[in-house]
Enzyme design. Sequence first.
Site, PDB file in Angstrom:
ATOM      1  N   HIS A 142       5.046   4.960  12.823  1.00 31.86           N
ATOM      2  CA  HIS A 142       4.698   5.095  10.695  1.00 31.86           C
ATOM      3  C   HIS A 142       5.881   6.361  10.699  1.00 31.86           C
ATOM      4  O   HIS A 142       5.560   7.285  10.125  1.00 31.86           O
ATOM      5  CB  HIS A 142       3.747   5.402  10.387  1.00 31.86           C
ATOM      6  CG  HIS A 142       2.964   5.441   9.032  1.00 31.86           C
ATOM      7  ND1 HIS A 142       2.816   4.113   8.043  1.00 31.86           N
ATOM      8  CD2 HIS A 142       3.582   6.107   8.072  1.00 31.86           C
ATOM      9  CE1 HIS A 142       2.517   4.553   6.994  1.00 31.86           C
ATOM     10  NE2 HIS A 142       2.620   5.634   6.676  1.00 31.86           N
ATOM     11  N   ASN A 189       9.051   4.873   2.716  1.00 32.52           N
ATOM     12  CA  ASN A 189       8.678   3.765   4.702  1.00 32.52           C
ATOM     13  C   ASN A 189      10.361   3.521   5.167  1.00 32.52           C
ATOM     14  O   ASN A 189      10.769   2.766   3.673  1.00 32.52           O
ATOM     15  CB  ASN A 189       7.770   3.083   4.252  1.00 32.52           C
ATOM     16  CG  ASN A 189       6.282   4.147   5.027  1.00 32.52           C
ATOM     17  OD1 ASN A 189       5.418   3.110   3.952  1.00 32.52           O
ATOM     18  ND2 ASN A 189       6.283   4.095   5.420  1.00 32.52           N
ATOM     19  N   CYS A 197       4.433   9.492   0.008  1.00 28.79           N
ATOM     20  CA  CYS A 197       2.825   9.357   0.060  1.00 28.79           C
ATOM     21  C   CYS A 197       2.746  11.064  -1.392  1.00 28.79           C
ATOM     22  O   CYS A 197       3.505  11.615  -1.564  1.00 28.79           O
ATOM     23  CB  CYS A 197       1.581  10.379   1.249  1.00 28.79           C
ATOM     24  SG  CYS A 197       0.125  11.077   0.689  1.00 28.79           S
ATOM     25  N   ARG A 255       0.908  -1.150  -0.274  1.00 32.17           N
ATOM     26  CA  ARG A 255       0.139  -0.142   0.033  1.00 32.17           C
ATOM     27  C   ARG A 255       1.318   1.041   0.375  1.00 32.17           C
ATOM     28  O   ARG A 255       0.575   2.109  -0.973  1.00 32.17           O
ATOM     29  CB  ARG A 255      -0.868   0.165   1.618  1.00 32.17           C
ATOM     30  CG  ARG A 255      -2.209   0.443   0.854  1.00 32.17           C
ATOM     31  CD  ARG A 255      -1.299   2.343   1.623  1.00 32.17           C
ATOM     32  NE  ARG A 255      -1.212   2.688   2.664  1.00 32.17           N
ATOM     33  CZ  ARG A 255      -0.644   4.031   2.768  1.00 32.17           C
ATOM     34  NH1 ARG A 255      -0.889   4.709   2.366  1.00 32.17           N
ATOM     35  NH2 ARG A 255      -0.110   3.802   4.642  1.00 32.17           N
ATOM     36  N   ASP A 256       1.696   1.562   1.008  1.00 33.27           N
ATOM     37  CA  ASP A 256       2.201   2.440   1.237  1.00 33.27           C
ATOM     38  C   ASP A 256       3.472   2.558   0.387  1.00 33.27           C
ATOM     39  O   ASP A 256       3.592   3.684  -0.803  1.00 33.27           O
ATOM     40  CB  ASP A 256       2.966   3.092   2.651  1.00 33.27           C
ATOM     41  CG  ASP A 256       2.742   4.270   3.430  1.00 33.27           C
ATOM     42  OD1 ASP A 256       2.744   4.940   2.309  1.00 33.27           O
ATOM     43  OD2 ASP A 256       3.422   5.032   4.375  1.00 33.27           O
ATOM     44  N   HIS A 307       8.840   7.262   8.104  1.00 31.39           N
ATOM     45  CA  HIS A 307       9.267   7.846   6.072  1.00 31.39           C
ATOM     46  C   HIS A 307      10.762   7.743   6.724  1.00 31.39           C
ATOM     47  O   HIS A 307      11.254   8.393   7.208  1.00 31.39           O
ATOM     48  CB  HIS A 307       8.106   8.309   5.280  1.00 31.39           C
ATOM     49  CG  HIS A 307       6.958   8.017   5.140  1.00 31.39           C
ATOM     50  ND1 HIS A 307       7.018   7.330   3.778  1.00 31.39           N
ATOM     51  CD2 HIS A 307       5.709   8.296   5.484  1.00 31.39           C
ATOM     52  CE1 HIS A 307       5.998   7.436   3.284  1.00 31.39           C
ATOM     53  NE2 HIS A 307       5.316   6.896   4.909  1.00 31.39           N
TER      54      HIS A 307
HETATM   55  P1  HMG Z   1     -13.248  14.223  -3.071  1.00 34.24           P
HETATM   56  O1  HMG Z   1     -13.039  14.677  -4.679  1.00 34.24           O
HETATM   57  O2  HMG Z   1     -13.133  15.789  -2.269  1.00 34.24           O
HETATM   58  O3  HMG Z   1     -14.416  13.585  -3.023  1.00 34.24           O
HETATM   59  O4  HMG Z   1     -11.810  14.093  -2.647  1.00 34.24           O
HETATM   60  P2  HMG Z   1     -16.195  13.518  -3.060  1.00 34.24           P
HETATM   61  O5  HMG Z   1     -16.436  12.519  -2.023  1.00 34.24           O
HETATM   62  O6  HMG Z   1     -16.459  14.800  -4.074  1.00 34.24           O
HETATM   63  O7  HMG Z   1     -15.472  12.192  -4.189  1.00 34.24           O
HETATM   64  C1  HMG Z   1     -14.937  12.390  -5.710  1.00 34.24           C
HETATM   65  C2  HMG Z   1     -15.109  11.183  -6.469  1.00 34.24           C
HETATM   66  O8  HMG Z   1     -14.167   9.795  -6.071  1.00 34.24           O
HETATM   67  C3  HMG Z   1     -15.960  10.421  -6.938  1.00 34.24           C
HETATM   68  O9  HMG Z   1     -16.853  10.230  -8.407  1.00 34.24           O
HETATM   69  C4  HMG Z   1     -16.559   9.401  -6.038  1.00 34.24           C
HETATM   70  O10 HMG Z   1     -16.982   8.900  -5.971  1.00 34.24           O
HETATM   71  C5  HMG Z   1     -15.374   8.966  -5.653  1.00 34.24           C
HETATM   72  P3  HMG Z   1     -17.234  10.431  -9.026  1.00 34.24           P
HETATM   73  O11 HMG Z   1     -18.465  10.935  -8.813  1.00 34.24           O
HETATM   74  O12 HMG Z   1     -16.571  11.493  -9.623  1.00 34.24           O
HETATM   75  O13 HMG Z   1     -17.082   9.745 -10.651  1.00 34.24           O
HETATM   76  N1  HMG Z   1     -14.717   8.118  -4.673  1.00 34.24           N
HETATM   77  C6  HMG Z   1     -14.786   7.299  -4.327  1.00 34.24           C
HETATM   78  N2  HMG Z   1     -13.818   6.086  -5.417  1.00 34.24           N
HETATM   79  C7  HMG Z   1     -13.924   4.224  -4.488  1.00 34.24           C
HETATM   80  N3  HMG Z   1     -13.335   4.889  -3.309  1.00 34.24           N
HETATM   81  C8  HMG Z   1     -13.579   5.661  -2.594  1.00 34.24           C
HETATM   82  C9  HMG Z   1     -13.846   6.655  -3.215  1.00 34.24           C
HETATM   83  N4  HMG Z   1     -14.467   8.250  -2.766  1.00 34.24           N
HETATM   84  C10 HMG Z   1     -14.711   9.027  -3.529  1.00 34.24           C
HETATM   85  N5  HMG Z   1     -13.756   5.651  -0.838  1.00 34.24           N
HETATM   86  C11 HMG Z   1     -11.073  12.079  -1.092  1.00 34.24           C
HETATM   87  C12 HMG Z   1     -12.023  12.782  -1.100  1.00 34.24           C
HETATM   88  C13 HMG Z   1     -10.974  11.644   0.502  1.00 34.24           C
HETATM   89  C14 HMG Z   1     -12.250  11.297  -1.526  1.00 34.24           C
HETATM   90  C15 HMG Z   1     -10.233  11.764  -2.035  1.00 34.24           C
HETATM   91  O14 HMG Z   1      -9.095  13.333  -1.037  1.00 34.24           O
HETATM   92  C16 HMG Z   1      -9.464  10.517  -1.392  1.00 34.24           C
HETATM   93  O15 HMG Z   1      -9.227   9.570  -2.029  1.00 34.24           O
HETATM   94  N6  HMG Z   1      -7.950  10.533  -1.173  1.00 34.24           N
HETATM   95  C17 HMG Z   1      -7.118   9.917  -0.790  1.00 34.24           C
HETATM   96  C18 HMG Z   1      -5.230   9.928  -0.322  1.00 34.24           C
HETATM   97  C19 HMG Z   1      -4.197   9.250  -0.327  1.00 34.24           C
HETATM   98  O16 HMG Z   1      -5.131   8.108  -0.071  1.00 34.24           O
HETATM   99  N7  HMG Z   1      -3.596   9.239   0.433  1.00 34.24           N
HETATM  100  C20 HMG Z   1      -2.537   8.223   0.515  1.00 34.24           C
HETATM  101  C21 HMG Z   1      -2.815   7.576   1.373  1.00 34.24           C
HETATM  102  S1  HMG Z   1      -2.602   8.380   3.086  1.00 34.24           S
HETATM  103  C22 HMG Z   1      -0.954   8.099   3.888  1.00 34.24           C
HETATM  104  O17 HMG Z   1      -0.361   7.788   2.116  1.00 34.24           O
HETATM  105  C23 HMG Z   1      -0.592   8.674   4.818  1.00 34.24           C
HETATM  106  C24 HMG Z   1      -0.159   7.495   6.056  1.00 34.24           C
HETATM  107  O18 HMG Z   1       0.904   6.824   5.097  1.00 34.24           O
HETATM  108  C25 HMG Z   1       0.175   7.890   6.659  1.00 34.24           C
HETATM  109  C26 HMG Z   1       1.427   8.345   7.026  1.00 34.24           C
HETATM  110  O19 HMG Z   1       2.683   8.321   6.211  1.00 34.24           O
HETATM  111  O20 HMG Z   1       1.474   9.863   7.335  1.00 34.24           O
HETATM  112  C27 HMG Z   1      -1.493   6.641   5.684  1.00 34.24           C
HETATM  113 MG    MG Z   2       3.313   6.883   5.093  1.00 33.04          MG
END
Ligand code: HMG
Ligand code: MG
Length: 287
Positions: free
Chosen positions: A205, A247, A238, A13-14, A207
């Site tokens: 966690h 990571n 990210c 994933r990450d 990086h």
């Molecule tokens: P948005 O654009 O504000 O949300 O994004 P929305 O509700 O308007 O949705 C936009 C479109 O995405 C829509 O599609 C939704 O249906 C679809 P459309 O109608 O335009 O065709 N959608 C989805 N599709 C599939 N699965 C879903 C989903 N949700 C909406 N779950 C949102 C808001 C939160 C969805 C967006 O910002 C997002 O997905 N963000 C995730 C970003 C991400 O994954 N970042 C990396 C992971 S976090 C990380 O790495 C940190 C971590 O490792 C810890 C660290 O290191 O600190 C965990």
């Molecule tokens: Mg991370």
Amino acid sequence: MPDAVEIFEMGPRDGLQNERRLIPAADKIALVDLLSRAGFRRIEVTSFVSPKWVPQMADAAEVMAGIRRAPGIRYAVLTPNMKGYEAARAARAGEVAIFASASEGFSKANLNATIAESLERLAPVAQTAARDGVPLRGYVSVVTDCPFDGPTPPAAVARVVASLRDMGCHEVSLGDTIGQGRPETIDAMLAAVLDEMPAARLAGHYHDTAGRALDNIDASLARGLRVFDAAVGGLGGCPYAPGAAGNVATERVATHLARAGHATGLDMAVIAEAAAMARAMRGTEHV
Ligand code: HMG
Ligand code: MG
């Protein structure tokens, strides 16, 4: 008796979410299946996030359907909202993680929401997971430094940890998303967070952007933490955190812990094979 430490494998994933080149689902499945032989208790397989935001994870359902599940391993996934949770549930995720930010700048960049809005959006995920009996993990990002807002006050991290605890997260993982934490800043952050949650329910966690992740793990061990997230081959970053490198590498953490007398229960030959496989998946261009 060696003092046991769990390494929670993040590679699929990450590690892979930041790759520009779309990696075939079959390759991701092969990596998870190999990791299933390494002795992990938990592997974060994928994320059910918006494919518009993270195209690399668009095959989450296919990957979850394709892996061979070994007994005793929890196959975990990340979900940002109810849509993600429902897909995770359909994919029979063994653990679901919700994620929030300790800074407003990163919350906006990663989740398109303020911290308060993101927590509001996560509340029904937490309620439904509790009803379904699905273990819930929480992440807090940018626990020491934010690429947009600068240094993160420890109290801001503690507030988000408390919210995730109140929502029912059995564990909260503390993300140094851009790898700029130092033992001193990690220690100050932990001092504040430990007022809200015991060390036994916290994970580190880290990086490794600035090469301090192992030092930060040592600082966390001294504070009593015994779960650390890592990715084979040190892959990842990210996509919404400019400059975030991978990571900390699982193989480095496991070796470092073993030298300090901590047992991880990992098979280092399998880990080495998985690290080579993960590195081979990596494109030459990075976000
Ligand atoms: P948005 O654009 O504000 O949300 O994004 P929305 O509700 O308007 O949705 C936009 C479109 O995405 C829509 O599609 C939704 O249906 C679809 P459309 O109608 O335009 O065709 N959608 C989805 N599709 C599939 N699965 C879903 C989903 N949700 C909406 N779950 C949102 C808001 C939160 C969805 C967006 O910002 C997002 O997905 N963000 C995730 C970003 C991400 O994954 N970042 C990396 C992971 S976090 C990380 O790495 C940190 C971590 O490792 C810890 C660290 O290191 O600190 C965990
Ligand atoms: Mg991370």
